[in-house]
Scaffold this motif. Structure first.
Motif, PDB file in Angstrom:
ATOM      1  N   GLU A  55     -44.536 124.982  32.163  1.00  0.00           N
ATOM      2  CA  GLU A  55     -44.104 123.596  32.376  1.00  0.00           C
ATOM      3  C   GLU A  55     -44.451 123.113  33.778  1.00  0.00           C
ATOM      4  O   GLU A  55     -44.919 121.985  33.973  1.00  0.00           O
ATOM      5  CB  GLU A  55     -42.593 123.500  32.157  1.00  0.00           C
ATOM      6  CG  GLU A  55     -42.040 122.095  32.366  1.00  0.00           C
ATOM      7  CD  GLU A  55     -40.522 122.041  32.220  1.00  0.00           C
ATOM      8  OE1 GLU A  55     -39.940 120.995  32.574  1.00  0.00           O
ATOM      9  OE2 GLU A  55     -39.928 123.038  31.777  1.00  0.00           O
ATOM     10  N   ILE A  56     -44.222 123.960  34.782  1.00  0.00           N
ATOM     11  CA  ILE A  56     -44.515 123.582  36.166  1.00  0.00           C
ATOM     12  C   ILE A  56     -45.996 123.287  36.347  1.00  0.00           C
ATOM     13  O   ILE A  56     -46.386 122.304  36.996  1.00  0.00           O
ATOM     14  CB  ILE A  56     -44.076 124.703  37.128  1.00  0.00           C
ATOM     15  CG1 ILE A  56     -42.544 124.823  37.152  1.00  0.00           C
ATOM     16  CG2 ILE A  56     -44.591 124.451  38.543  1.00  0.00           C
ATOM     17  CD1 ILE A  56     -42.035 125.999  37.947  1.00  0.00           C
ATOM     18  N   LEU A  57     -46.833 124.130  35.759  1.00  0.00           N
ATOM     19  CA  LEU A  57     -48.271 124.002  35.955  1.00  0.00           C
ATOM     20  C   LEU A  57     -48.877 122.833  35.186  1.00  0.00           C
ATOM     21  O   LEU A  57     -49.828 122.194  35.656  1.00  0.00           O
ATOM     22  CB  LEU A  57     -48.969 125.299  35.536  1.00  0.00           C
ATOM     23  CG  LEU A  57     -48.625 126.547  36.359  1.00  0.00           C
ATOM     24  CD1 LEU A  57     -49.284 127.770  35.753  1.00  0.00           C
ATOM     25  CD2 LEU A  57     -49.030 126.380  37.808  1.00  0.00           C
ATOM     26  N   THR A  58     -48.352 122.555  34.000  1.00  0.00           N
ATOM     27  CA  THR A  58     -48.961 121.525  33.158  1.00  0.00           C
ATOM     28  C   THR A  58     -48.344 120.136  33.317  1.00  0.00           C
ATOM     29  O   THR A  58     -48.976 119.141  32.965  1.00  0.00           O
ATOM     30  CB  THR A  58     -48.872 121.936  31.674  1.00  0.00           C
ATOM     31  OG1 THR A  58     -47.490 122.114  31.311  1.00  0.00           O
ATOM     32  CG2 THR A  58     -49.632 123.229  31.428  1.00  0.00           C
ATOM     33  N   SER A  59     -47.127 120.065  33.854  1.00  0.00           N
ATOM     34  CA  SER A  59     -46.484 118.745  33.992  1.00  0.00           C
ATOM     35  C   SER A  59     -47.169 117.899  35.057  1.00  0.00           C
ATOM     36  O   SER A  59     -47.196 116.671  34.964  1.00  0.00           O
ATOM     37  CB  SER A  59     -45.006 118.905  34.325  1.00  0.00           C
ATOM     38  OG  SER A  59     -44.840 119.558  35.579  1.00  0.00           O
ATOM     39  N   ASN A  60     -47.712 118.564  36.068  1.00  0.00           N
ATOM     40  CA  ASN A  60     -48.436 117.848  37.130  1.00  0.00           C
ATOM     41  C   ASN A  60     -49.520 118.777  37.668  1.00  0.00           C
ATOM     42  O   ASN A  60     -49.353 119.412  38.715  1.00  0.00           O
ATOM     43  CB  ASN A  60     -47.482 117.432  38.250  1.00  0.00           C
ATOM     44  CG  ASN A  60     -48.123 116.442  39.219  1.00  0.00           C
ATOM     45  OD1 ASN A  60     -49.309 116.549  39.534  1.00  0.00           O
ATOM     46  ND2 ASN A  60     -47.330 115.497  39.708  1.00  0.00           N
ATOM     47  N   PRO A  61     -50.645 118.888  36.963  1.00  0.00           N
ATOM     48  CA  PRO A  61     -51.711 119.833  37.344  1.00  0.00           C
ATOM     49  C   PRO A  61     -52.234 119.618  38.765  1.00  0.00           C
ATOM     50  O   PRO A  61     -52.523 120.583  39.466  1.00  0.00           O
ATOM     51  CB  PRO A  61     -52.806 119.559  36.307  1.00  0.00           C
ATOM     52  CG  PRO A  61     -52.082 118.983  35.141  1.00  0.00           C
ATOM     53  CD  PRO A  61     -50.969 118.166  35.725  1.00  0.00           C
ATOM     54  N   GLU A  62     -52.335 118.360  39.182  1.00  0.00           N
ATOM     55  CA  GLU A  62     -52.869 118.089  40.524  1.00  0.00           C
ATOM     56  C   GLU A  62     -51.950 118.669  41.589  1.00  0.00           C
ATOM     57  O   GLU A  62     -52.402 119.292  42.564  1.00  0.00           O
ATOM     58  CB  GLU A  62     -53.029 116.585  40.733  1.00  0.00           C
ATOM     59  CG  GLU A  62     -53.616 116.240  42.097  1.00  0.00           C
ATOM     60  CD  GLU A  62     -53.828 114.746  42.269  1.00  0.00           C
ATOM     61  OE1 GLU A  62     -54.160 114.330  43.390  1.00  0.00           O
ATOM     62  OE2 GLU A  62     -53.661 114.009  41.276  1.00  0.00           O
ATOM     63  N   ARG A  63     -50.663 118.465  41.412  1.00  0.00           N
ATOM     64  CA  ARG A  63     -49.698 119.012  42.374  1.00  0.00           C
ATOM     65  C   ARG A  63     -49.757 120.540  42.364  1.00  0.00           C
ATOM     66  O   ARG A  63     -49.725 121.180  43.415  1.00  0.00           O
ATOM     67  CB  ARG A  63     -48.293 118.538  42.040  1.00  0.00           C
ATOM     68  CG  ARG A  63     -47.208 119.070  42.994  1.00  0.00           C
ATOM     69  CD  ARG A  63     -45.859 118.484  42.642  1.00  0.00           C
ATOM     70  NE  ARG A  63     -45.497 118.808  41.270  1.00  0.00           N
ATOM     71  CZ  ARG A  63     -44.711 118.048  40.493  1.00  0.00           C
ATOM     72  NH1 ARG A  63     -44.215 116.932  40.957  1.00  0.00           N
ATOM     73  NH2 ARG A  63     -44.427 118.428  39.258  1.00  0.00           N
ATOM     74  N   ALA A  64     -49.859 121.121  41.162  1.00  0.00           N
ATOM     75  CA  ALA A  64     -49.929 122.578  41.047  1.00  0.00           C
ATOM     76  C   ALA A  64     -51.162 123.124  41.745  1.00  0.00           C
ATOM     77  O   ALA A  64     -51.096 124.140  42.456  1.00  0.00           O
ATOM     78  CB  ALA A  64     -49.922 122.984  39.575  1.00  0.00           C
ATOM     79  N   ARG A  65     -52.309 122.461  41.559  1.00  0.00           N
ATOM     80  CA  ARG A  65     -53.546 122.913  42.217  1.00  0.00           C
ATOM     81  C   ARG A  65     -53.391 122.886  43.734  1.00  0.00           C
ATOM     82  O   ARG A  65     -53.833 123.793  44.441  1.00  0.00           O
ATOM     83  CB  ARG A  65     -54.723 122.024  41.803  1.00  0.00           C
ATOM     84  CG  ARG A  65     -55.324 122.331  40.451  1.00  0.00           C
ATOM     85  CD  ARG A  65     -56.686 121.667  40.302  1.00  0.00           C
ATOM     86  NE  ARG A  65     -56.608 120.216  40.471  1.00  0.00           N
ATOM     87  CZ  ARG A  65     -56.383 119.353  39.473  1.00  0.00           C
ATOM     88  NH1 ARG A  65     -56.207 119.828  38.243  1.00  0.00           N
ATOM     89  NH2 ARG A  65     -56.325 118.067  39.705  1.00  0.00           N
ATOM     90  N   THR A  66     -52.753 121.847  44.225  1.00  0.00           N
ATOM     91  CA  THR A  66     -52.608 121.693  45.674  1.00  0.00           C
ATOM     92  C   THR A  66     -51.732 122.770  46.284  1.00  0.00           C
ATOM     93  O   THR A  66     -52.109 123.419  47.261  1.00  0.00           O
ATOM     94  CB  THR A  66     -52.020 120.307  46.008  1.00  0.00           C
ATOM     95  OG1 THR A  66     -52.888 119.286  45.498  1.00  0.00           O
ATOM     96  CG2 THR A  66     -51.875 120.129  47.514  1.00  0.00           C
TER      97      THR A  66
END
Length: 260
Positions: A173-184
């Motif tokens: 959920e953490i990774l897919t809810s906001n992929p851009e934030r997760a990548r950063t």
């Protein structure tokens, strides 16, 4: 001393506390301090004198050496029971996972619980610790409230070294809810994720304090958060964290980060 005698001593804790603080108090001062009648003070002090806990010297009541030890133990007993009461939800969860908790290590802890008019009190307390730390390690069976994810991400991007162990479903959920934030946050090198699918409760280790949190089953919000700077509690938290971190799987072994 039988059970009734022990119960009577606990009942006399206000008298014992007064004598511990003042060293010696006369009858009238005890009446005023305890806000009780002369006859009540007489009954209290007679009981404690009969038990060998106090004596009268120069018109004042003072603790005997036996009384000093007993008064300290009664005070510690009350602190332990109060701490156990506040930690009850955590104790229940810990017991279900065969995790021992030394209650004495949490007697001076700050306990923050959700209130009907303020359901975010526990998570706000947690975030106040995040703002004051340069490192953060933790276990968590659930994701943090969405209202605070951006603030937490900003702290990581600003340099807070973070290591977090989550269940795989929560990480998904953490990774897919906001992929851009997760990548950063993952790409800047300050955040490391690990996976463990049987996490008992929230556990955070900051620079100066450790915290334990329990979530509400219905709302998913942090219901109780207990934090302390006790060294004994930190040693306990380090042991629990190390156990789960050692059993955990690196994020990269289960998730293809190139999908983000």
């Amino acid at each position: 001393m039988d059970a009734e005698g022990l119960i009577e001593i606990v009942r006399q804790k206000p008298v014992l506390d007064a004598l511990r603080e003042e060293g010696g108090i006369d009858r009238r001062e005890l009446e005023q301090r305890l806000n009780v009648s002369r006859s009540t003070v007489h009954r209290f002090t007679r009981s404690l004198r009969d038990s060998g806990l106090i004596e009268r010297t120069d018109g004042e009541f003072v603790l005997t050496p036996f009384g000093e030890v007993t008064a300290a133990e009664v005070a510690e007993f009350q602190s332990t029971i109060e701490a156990a009461s506040e930690l009850a939800p955590i104790l229940h969860t810990a017991a279900a996972h065969d995790i021992d908790i030394d209650i004495a290590a949490f007697t001076d802890a700050t306990v923050t619980t959700a209130a009907p008019g303020d359901p975010y009190r526990p998570v706000n307390r947690f975030m106040s610790l995040v703002k004051a730390t340069e490192t953060l390690r933790g276990l968590d069976p659930a994701t943090i409230n969405p209202l605070h994810i951006d603030e937490l991400s900003d702290r990581i991007n600003a340099g807070m070294e973070t290591e977090a162990v989550y269940p795989s479903a929560v990480l998904e959920e953490i990774l897919t809810s906001n992929p851009e934030r997760a990548r950063t946050v993952i790409g800047n090198g300050n955040l490391t994720f690990w996976i463990h699918d049987d996490i008992p409760f929230g556990l955070t280790l900051c620079d100066d304090r450790i915290g334990v949190g329990i979530y509400d089953d219905e709302t998913g919000l942090l219901r109780t958060y207990v934090d302390t700077d006790s060294q004994t509690a930190r040693e306990w938290a380090e042991g629990v964290y190390t156990k789960y971190r050692t059993e955990a799987t690196p994020l990269t072994e289960k998730f293809d980060l190139s999908r983000l």
